[in-house]
Design a protein around this motif. Structure first.
Motif: not given
Length: 210
Positions: A29-33, A187-197, A35-43
């Motif tokens: 989602i970050f890639e599709q949008l 994945k791309s289709e789901k991300n456009k319409i899902s709750h998370r998307g 966004l000029p931000i680095q997302m770091i998974p907490q792990g």
């Protein structure tokens, strides 16, 4: 996208999740949008999951975001999501990931939902459900004004699993208008319409309205 918003000061955001499915969806989602931000998974920062003892999606999302921000010293965004079934008084709800007892056991959770709903199925009438996602962003661990973004996704609950994609309850979540389960969507289709998307789209919209 030109940023003139509350997010300008932040180059990095910690994603408060160790769930591989969520991390993959957020990354895409970050890639599709763009966004000029680095997302770091907490792990990657060796941060364990927070204790989710809130009574709502909003409470748990904030708890997780504060936990990640506290242990990383960085702003954090957290997702709390789940499946709500009105016929079960909203269950599994905030307990979706551990509905069958073991956290993150998708097969057991799906099987329990199928078995629980079986006595309630009558005359092939659909049993409706709703995926819910709440995102909470905190600038720091003690941020007094977390930013909240929500998304909901309406569908029906299947009596058996369909599809190989996604995670969680995706194989049981039927979308009548598409004639597919969530697990049958790309994945791309789901991300456009899902709750998370939807929640992420609200997040992005806030960047240009702040």
């Amino acid at each position: 996208m030109t940023q003139t918003s509350w997010l300008d000061p932040y180059a990095e955001i910690v994603l408060a999740s160790n769930n591989k499915g969520k991390i993959a969806e957020f990354s895409q989602i970050f890639e599709q949008l763009n966004l000029p931000i680095q997302m770091i998974p907490q792990g990657q920062l060796h941060i364990e999951d927070a204790i989710e003892d809130g009574l709502s999606f909003i409470e748990n999302a904030i708890l997780k975001a504060r936990h990640a921000a506290k242990h990383s010293g960085k702003p954090a965004i957290a997702d709390d999501s789940g499946l709500c079934v009105p016929a079960l008084a909203g269950a599994p709800g905030i307990y979706s990931a551990r509905y069958a007892g073991e956290h993150g056991n998708d097969i057991a959770n799906n099987q329990k939902l199928i078995q629980t709903l079986e006595p309630l199925r009558q005359n092939n009438l659909p049993i409706t459900g709703m995926f819910v996602c709440v995102l909470a962003f905190v600038a720091h661990a003690e941020d007094p004004l977390p930013k909240i973004f929500q998304g909901t996704w309406q569908g029906e609950i299947l009596p058996e699993a369909r599809g190989e994609h996604g995670f969680g309850y995706d194989p049981l979540f039927w979308l009548p208008e598409l004639g597919k389960s969530s697990a049958e969507l790309e994945k791309s289709e789901k991300n456009k319409i899902s709750h998370r998307g939807q929640a992420m789209q609200a997040f992005v919209a806030s960047l240009t309205t702040a």
